[in-house]
Design a protein around this motif. Structure first.
Motif, PDB file in Angstrom:
ATOM      1  N   THR A 250      -2.477  -1.390  -3.256  1.00 15.37           N
ATOM      2  CA  THR A 250      -1.812  -2.456  -2.494  1.00 15.37           C
ATOM      3  C   THR A 250      -1.422  -1.951  -1.112  1.00 15.37           C
ATOM      4  O   THR A 250      -1.636  -2.633  -0.101  1.00 15.37           O
ATOM      5  CB  THR A 250      -0.564  -2.951  -3.250  1.00 15.37           C
ATOM      6  N   GLY A 251      -0.851  -0.748  -1.062  1.00 18.50           N
ATOM      7  CA  GLY A 251      -0.459  -0.184   0.229  1.00 18.50           C
ATOM      8  C   GLY A 251      -1.642   0.047   1.150  1.00 18.50           C
ATOM      9  O   GLY A 251      -1.583  -0.242   2.350  1.00 18.50           O
ATOM     10  N   PHE A 252      -2.742   0.548   0.604  1.00 19.85           N
ATOM     11  CA  PHE A 252      -3.917   0.811   1.428  1.00 19.85           C
ATOM     12  C   PHE A 252      -4.617  -0.479   1.859  1.00 19.85           C
ATOM     13  O   PHE A 252      -5.274  -0.521   2.907  1.00 19.85           O
ATOM     14  CB  PHE A 252      -4.910   1.695   0.666  1.00 19.85           C
ATOM     15  N   GLY A 253      -4.496  -1.533   1.071  1.00 23.39           N
ATOM     16  CA  GLY A 253      -5.194  -2.775   1.379  1.00 23.39           C
ATOM     17  C   GLY A 253      -4.402  -3.766   2.205  1.00 23.39           C
ATOM     18  O   GLY A 253      -4.987  -4.681   2.807  1.00 23.39           O
ATOM     19  N   LEU A 254      -3.083  -3.620   2.265  1.00 22.35           N
ATOM     20  CA  LEU A 254      -2.244  -4.603   2.947  1.00 22.35           C
ATOM     21  C   LEU A 254      -2.537  -4.753   4.448  1.00 22.35           C
ATOM     22  O   LEU A 254      -2.553  -5.885   4.953  1.00 22.35           O
ATOM     23  CB  LEU A 254      -0.764  -4.273   2.734  1.00 22.35           C
ATOM     24  N   PRO A 255      -2.730  -3.679   5.218  1.00 25.32           N
ATOM     25  CA  PRO A 255      -2.971  -3.883   6.667  1.00 25.32           C
ATOM     26  C   PRO A 255      -4.160  -4.795   6.946  1.00 25.32           C
ATOM     27  O   PRO A 255      -4.062  -5.720   7.754  1.00 25.32           O
ATOM     28  CB  PRO A 255      -3.216  -2.454   7.179  1.00 25.32           C
ATOM     29  N   LEU A 256      -5.304  -4.553   6.288  1.00 24.37           N
ATOM     30  CA  LEU A 256      -6.467  -5.411   6.501  1.00 24.37           C
ATOM     31  C   LEU A 256      -6.191  -6.826   6.019  1.00 24.37           C
ATOM     32  O   LEU A 256      -6.579  -7.809   6.675  1.00 24.37           O
ATOM     33  CB  LEU A 256      -7.687  -4.841   5.779  1.00 24.37           C
ATOM     34  N   ALA A 257      -5.520  -6.953   4.880  1.00 26.47           N
ATOM     35  CA  ALA A 257      -5.246  -8.283   4.338  1.00 26.47           C
ATOM     36  C   ALA A 257      -4.344  -9.081   5.268  1.00 26.47           C
ATOM     37  O   ALA A 257      -4.611 -10.255   5.563  1.00 26.47           O
ATOM     38  CB  ALA A 257      -4.596  -8.149   2.955  1.00 26.47           C
TER      39      ALA A 257
END
Length: 382
Positions: A250-257
């Protein structure tokens, strides 16, 4: 006329570029599939593009020893077939690794013990000796054979029946589905706030999100793991849990999302939101009843990226979940299988195709939303 010609040239350029990109994406996948169903001997000696043509292979066969001889008409004979039931045609043969093509089919090669070896085109051979053969170690026969193309599902059978593969498949689904859904839910709320809600520091938060897009996973993995272990130790939470890997992804994917969804939501017609506010809708009601249905293309496009990335991940899974038999994900299981089998290409091809089957289904199921979701801000009001 000049405008029409320029537009026509641009259209052709776009079509040719698209065709090129599709080709370089499809060809490796096609090659992987063809390799995964080829015979393991043929895949090691020729490329997948030669799968429909006959292949020439140099092989070694060891004939039976003294136990396999029979007495016939006063001589002792050892017989068999070097092809061992497989299709093919022998071209040349030899009795030494120095001269593996010394004899043509039908010729007789004199062995050290005085026996004569004859190999026929269909692979049948005879070792004939006037004296009883005493060596228990059979004669080596080097041969060159032309084999027709062979296709088989044994490669998949070997991979699918690997020990604990089913458990690893369930582990991958258990990791991937929540790790895709959770960042979408969080990012959707954050994107709406950054797009349409006025509050101090909004521009700074957007800049931080854009900056986090370029932070490499490898640089942030150790600090994140350290913080997670410290927090887990404080609250008494075990280190290796699904919760940990869900939070990590979740932490790694949040910026792009957040970046993707914010751009899309910001491009939605303002009139729709103002009409909803006139009707008395709150921000939460606007988000649930208006924003989410209109943002489905953007949500689907990010879901594709996140699902593919998490499904194919191995590093984060091993760090946060572990490498035990009960915790290992599918990519880790197939990696171990390749390690045990050495450099066998048939296992590599079948394993790779088994791994990409689920992502392919997800991609083709949601691909119609991909372009629409990436063209953030292109929605026009009507």
């Amino acid at each position: 006329m000049a405008t029409v010609s320029k537009r026509s040239s641009l259209t052709w350029a776009v079509h040719l570029t698209t065709l090129f990109l599709v080709t370089i994406w499809v060809l490796p996948t096609l090659g992987l599939f063809v390799s995964s169903i080829r015979d393991k001997d043929q895949i090691s000696v020729s490329g997948w593009w030669t799968a429909l043509s006959s292949s020439t292979q140099n092989q070694i066969f060891r004939a039976p020893g003294a136990d396999g001889q029979v007495e016939r008409d006063g001589v002792f004979v050892i017989s068999g077939n070097v092809l061992e039931g497989t299709a093919g045609k022998i071209a040349t043969f030899g009795i030494s690794s120095r001269e593996p093509k010394a004899y043509q089919v039908g010729e007789s090669a004199v062995l050290r013990n005085g026996a004569a070896l004859t190999v026929q085109a269909d692979g049948s051979f005879e070792i004939v000796s006037t004296e009883r053969i005493t060596s228990s170690r059979g004669q080596r026969i080097f041969y060159e054979a032309t084999a027709p193309p062979r296709f088989t599902l044994e490669n998949y059978h070997e991979v699918i029946n690997a020990e604990n593969l089913g458990r690893s498949f369930i582990n991958s689904l258990t990791v991937t589905i929540p790790a895709t859904v959770i960042p979408i839910l969080i990012a959707a709320f954050a994107a709406y706030a950054l797009a349409w809600m006025e509050f101090p520091g909004r521009a700074l938060l957007i800049a931080v999100v854009v900056g986090l897009l370029v932070v490499p996973l490898q640089m942030s993995l150790i600090p994140l793991l350290t913080a997670y272990n410290d927090i887990g130790a404080f609250f008494g939470v075990p280190a290796k849990t699904y919760l940990g890997i869900w939070l990590a992804h979740t932490g790694f994917g949040l910026p792009l999302a957040i970046y993707l969804l914010r751009n899309y939501i910001a491009g939605l017609p303002r009139e729709i939101l103002e009409s909803a506010r006139v009707d008395g809708a709150t921000d939460f009601e606007i988000f649930i009843k208006v924003i989410l249905p209109l943002s489905f293309p953007a949500l689907a496009s990010f879901a594709i990226f996140q699902f593919l990335w998490v499904w194919n991940d191995l590093l984060v899974a091993i760090v946060f979940l572990g490498a035990g038999d009960d915790e290992l994900v599918l990519t880790g299981r197939l990696n171990n299988l390749l390690g045990m089998r050495g450099g066998q290409w048939h296992i590599l091809a079948a394993s790779a195709f088994v791994t990409i089957l689920v992502p392919l289904l997800v991609f083709f199921g949601l691909q119609r939303y991909l372009v629409r979701g990436l063209l953030a801000g292109s929605v026009k009001g009507g």
